[in-house]
Design a protein around this motif. Sequence first.
Motif, PDB file in Angstrom:
ATOM      1  N   ASN A   1      18.088   5.764   7.520  1.00 26.25           N
ATOM      2  CA  ASN A   1      17.377   6.984   7.913  1.00 26.25           C
ATOM      3  C   ASN A   1      15.983   7.085   7.292  1.00 26.25           C
ATOM      4  N   ILE A   2      15.484   5.953   6.804  1.00 26.04           N
ATOM      5  CA  ILE A   2      14.192   5.986   6.104  1.00 26.04           C
ATOM      6  C   ILE A   2      13.104   5.275   6.908  1.00 26.04           C
ATOM      7  N   ILE A   3      11.968   5.964   6.997  1.00 29.26           N
ATOM      8  CA  ILE A   3      10.739   5.371   7.523  1.00 29.26           C
ATOM      9  C   ILE A   3       9.772   5.423   6.343  1.00 29.26           C
ATOM     10  N   LEU A   4       8.984   4.385   6.150  1.00 27.45           N
ATOM     11  CA  LEU A   4       8.025   4.426   5.043  1.00 27.45           C
ATOM     12  C   LEU A   4       6.616   4.644   5.578  1.00 27.45           C
ATOM     13  N   ALA A   5       5.798   5.290   4.775  1.00 24.89           N
ATOM     14  CA  ALA A   5       4.381   5.417   5.141  1.00 24.89           C
ATOM     15  C   ALA A   5       3.550   5.028   3.929  1.00 24.89           C
ATOM     16  N   TYR A   6       2.843   3.922   4.071  1.00 27.87           N
ATOM     17  CA  TYR A   6       1.926   3.513   3.005  1.00 27.87           C
ATOM     18  C   TYR A   6       0.604   4.243   3.219  1.00 27.87           C
ATOM     19  N   GLU A   7       0.265   5.095   2.263  1.00 25.60           N
ATOM     20  CA  GLU A   7      -0.948   5.902   2.386  1.00 25.60           C
ATOM     21  C   GLU A   7      -1.778   5.796   1.109  1.00 25.60           C
ATOM     22  N   PRO A   8      -2.707   4.843   1.073  1.00 27.44           N
ATOM     23  CA  PRO A   8      -3.566   4.770  -0.118  1.00 27.44           C
ATOM     24  C   PRO A   8      -4.337   6.082  -0.255  1.00 27.44           C
ATOM     25  N   ILE A   9      -4.259   6.707  -1.404  1.00 28.23           N
ATOM     26  CA  ILE A   9      -4.798   8.063  -1.553  1.00 28.23           C
ATOM     27  C   ILE A   9      -6.304   8.098  -1.313  1.00 28.23           C
ATOM     28  N   TRP A  10      -6.974   7.013  -1.664  1.00 25.82           N
ATOM     29  CA  TRP A  10      -8.420   6.960  -1.477  1.00 25.82           C
ATOM     30  C   TRP A  10      -8.824   6.937  -0.011  1.00 25.82           C
ATOM     31  N   ALA A  11      -7.856   6.733   0.874  1.00 20.50           N
ATOM     32  CA  ALA A  11      -8.176   6.671   2.308  1.00 20.50           C
ATOM     33  C   ALA A  11      -7.782   7.952   3.041  1.00 20.50           C
ATOM     34  N   ILE A  12      -7.128   8.889   2.345  1.00 21.07           N
ATOM     35  CA  ILE A  12      -6.631  10.086   3.033  1.00 21.07           C
ATOM     36  C   ILE A  12      -7.724  11.140   3.147  1.00 21.07           C
ATOM     37  N   GLY A  13      -8.062  11.453   4.382  1.00 18.69           N
ATOM     38  CA  GLY A  13      -9.044  12.511   4.642  1.00 18.69           C
ATOM     39  C   GLY A  13     -10.447  12.167   4.171  1.00 18.69           C
ATOM     40  N   THR A  14     -10.689  10.913   3.834  1.00 17.34           N
ATOM     41  CA  THR A  14     -11.987  10.533   3.280  1.00 17.34           C
ATOM     42  C   THR A  14     -12.869   9.832   4.309  1.00 17.34           C
ATOM     43  N   GLY A  15     -12.270   9.447   5.430  1.00 14.85           N
ATOM     44  CA  GLY A  15     -13.018   8.683   6.419  1.00 14.85           C
ATOM     45  C   GLY A  15     -13.015   7.201   6.072  1.00 14.85           C
ATOM     46  N   GLU A  16     -12.484   6.912   4.894  1.00 14.31           N
ATOM     47  CA  GLU A  16     -12.415   5.505   4.483  1.00 14.31           C
ATOM     48  C   GLU A  16     -11.013   4.991   4.786  1.00 14.31           C
ATOM     49  N   THR A  17     -10.909   3.855   5.462  1.00 15.58           N
ATOM     50  CA  THR A  17      -9.556   3.316   5.702  1.00 15.58           C
ATOM     51  C   THR A  17      -9.393   2.035   4.925  1.00 15.58           C
ATOM     52  N   ALA A  18      -8.124   1.713   4.678  1.00 12.16           N
ATOM     53  CA  ALA A  18      -7.852   0.359   4.197  1.00 12.16           C
ATOM     54  C   ALA A  18      -8.223  -0.566   5.351  1.00 12.16           C
ATOM     55  N   THR A  19      -8.660  -1.772   5.055  1.00  8.87           N
ATOM     56  CA  THR A  19      -8.881  -2.722   6.143  1.00  8.87           C
ATOM     57  C   THR A  19      -7.515  -3.111   6.684  1.00  8.87           C
ATOM     58  N   ALA A  20      -7.517  -3.661   7.886  1.00  9.66           N
ATOM     59  CA  ALA A  20      -6.247  -4.098   8.467  1.00  9.66           C
ATOM     60  C   ALA A  20      -5.582  -5.113   7.523  1.00  9.66           C
ATOM     61  N   THR A  21      -6.382  -5.950   6.905  1.00  6.03           N
ATOM     62  CA  THR A  21      -5.838  -6.968   5.986  1.00  6.03           C
ATOM     63  C   THR A  21      -5.215  -6.317   4.751  1.00  6.03           C
ATOM     64  N   GLN A  22      -5.892  -5.299   4.210  1.00  7.86           N
ATOM     65  CA  GLN A  22      -5.326  -4.602   3.039  1.00  7.86           C
ATOM     66  C   GLN A  22      -4.014  -3.913   3.404  1.00  7.86           C
ATOM     67  N   ALA A  23      -3.984  -3.292   4.597  1.00  9.04           N
ATOM     68  CA  ALA A  23      -2.749  -2.618   5.025  1.00  9.04           C
ATOM     69  C   ALA A  23      -1.639  -3.657   5.182  1.00  9.04           C
ATOM     70  N   GLN A  24      -1.947  -4.740   5.887  1.00 10.06           N
ATOM     71  CA  GLN A  24      -0.936  -5.777   6.133  1.00 10.06           C
ATOM     72  C   GLN A  24      -0.375  -6.344   4.827  1.00 10.06           C
ATOM     73  N   GLU A  25      -1.252  -6.642   3.863  1.00  8.44           N
ATOM     74  CA  GLU A  25      -0.731  -7.278   2.637  1.00  8.44           C
ATOM     75  C   GLU A  25       0.164  -6.315   1.861  1.00  8.44           C
ATOM     76  N   MET A  26      -0.163  -5.020   1.891  1.00  6.33           N
ATOM     77  CA  MET A  26       0.704  -4.067   1.191  1.00  6.33           C
ATOM     78  C   MET A  26       2.015  -3.858   1.958  1.00  6.33           C
ATOM     79  N   HIS A  27       1.944  -3.782   3.265  1.00  6.10           N
ATOM     80  CA  HIS A  27       3.172  -3.599   4.047  1.00  6.10           C
ATOM     81  C   HIS A  27       4.107  -4.806   3.866  1.00  6.10           C
ATOM     82  N   PHE A  28       3.518  -5.982   3.861  1.00  6.18           N
ATOM     83  CA  PHE A  28       4.279  -7.215   3.665  1.00  6.18           C
ATOM     84  C   PHE A  28       4.947  -7.197   2.276  1.00  6.18           C
ATOM     85  N   TYR A  29       4.170  -6.749   1.299  1.00  6.74           N
ATOM     86  CA  TYR A  29       4.674  -6.655  -0.080  1.00  6.74           C
ATOM     87  C   TYR A  29       5.855  -5.670  -0.152  1.00  6.74           C
TER      88      TYR A  29
END
Length: 249
Positions: free
Chosen positions: A160-188
């Motif tokens: 019953n669990i869905i995970l959401a990786y949300e780097p705090i520095w990217a929330i509401g800041t207009g700054e996103t993790a790059t696709a590569t940064q997201a992928q490496e953390m999700h993979f991890y």
Amino acid sequence: MRDKIVAGNWKMNKDFKETEKMLAHLKSYSEPPDIKIMIAPSFTQLYQSVQSLKSTNISVVAQNIGIAQSGAYTGEVSPKMLQGIGVNTVIIGHSERRNIFQEDDAFLTKKIKIAIESNIRVIFCLGEKLEDRISNNHFEIVAEQLKRTLFNFSKESMKNIILAYEPIWAIGTGETATATQAQEMHFYIRNLISSRFNSKLANNVSILYGGSVKPNNAKEIFSESDVDGGLIGGASLNAEDFMKIANSF
Ligand code: PGA
């Protein structure tokens, strides 16, 4: 196959009238097949949203949950109350709850526990602060967050669990993790789940990315193999932008 999910976290936005407009607008778009779309309005707008979206496949999610089914918990809303109006999913551990309302991992674990016991699906958020990223501690921080919370539960609970990786520095800041940064953390994260539970379970858990996802960057982020969708804040307040994101797979 993992669920592909686009969930809109409205945060403390949209009153009754604004919600009415937004729901009508959302319903005017056709839903992409095979994508699970969710919206998380405020508590006061949940019933209205559930009723209005009955004719669609869009599901309604709560932004928070109390730690008991009833009792002396002023201001809280129980799992039973949510289920009573047709809400069966909740966001737990959003960084705004952690930082503004001081919800720590021990308290979040209580919320996860009651949600799991009540058969409520959980979108569990985790992610590092900017200073952790700069000091290259981001993997360690995320691993700790998982160890102190979800990894205390059985593998049966994880369905019953869905995970959401949300780097705090990217929330509401207009700054996103790059696709590569997201992928490496999700993979991890997926590897950690595999080591704690097993690989089959890890392969079935949807891991969403959150943090300034917009119509113009969603496609690139969602194209990564371990990114199963997004938790969308600001851009989910506009129906057109939100549905564009939902169509970005
Ligand atoms: P954002 O918020 O899309 O506005 O960055 C994401 C979130 O807080 O879940």
